[in-house]
Write a protein that holds these residues in place. Structure first.
Motif: not given
Length: 113
Positions: A39, A44, A46, A63, A76, A89, A95, A109, A111-112
């Motif tokens: 990100d 982070y 992914a 992640v 995910l 990201w 998201w 997507w 992310t929260e």
């Protein structure tokens, strides 16, 4: 943070420290680890990997938090059935978007929770 580089290598994700010029972590990426992305803050990472599930291929995105490479924070299961060609990201890691050249071109997507 500019100090770490992540890349896919032989089915795993390898993280290197650019200051020390050495690999510092190897993350299990399943078969076909295809894309990795930090990100904007570098906090982070992914990464996407295809894995066998019920006789068909699906793609999952995992992640991890930087410096805690061994702990997967979230996974995910995407609707993609083929290898991803892109993962990005959004601002503040709120998201992420995934894309594949061969199926369902783009998904976004949250992310929260």
């Amino acid at each position: 943070n500019g100090y770490h580089l992540a890349h896919s290598s032989e089915g795993a994700v390898v993280v290197s420290d650019l200051r020390k010029l050495k690999n510092i972590a190897t993350l299990p990426g399943g078969t076909g680890a295809s894309v990795v992305a930090f990100d904007a803050s570098g906090k982070y990472l992914a990464f996407a990997a295809a894995a066998a599930k019920s006789g068909s291929k699906h793609v999952s995105v995992s992640v991890v938090q930087a410096k805690e490479w061994d702990t997967i924070l979230a996974t995910l299961d995407t609707a993609h059935t083929n290898q991803l060609s892109g993962l990005v990201w959004g601002p503040n890691a709120k998201w992420m978007a995934t894309s594949s050249e061969t199926d369902r071109p783009l998904f976004v997507w949250g992310t929260e929770k």
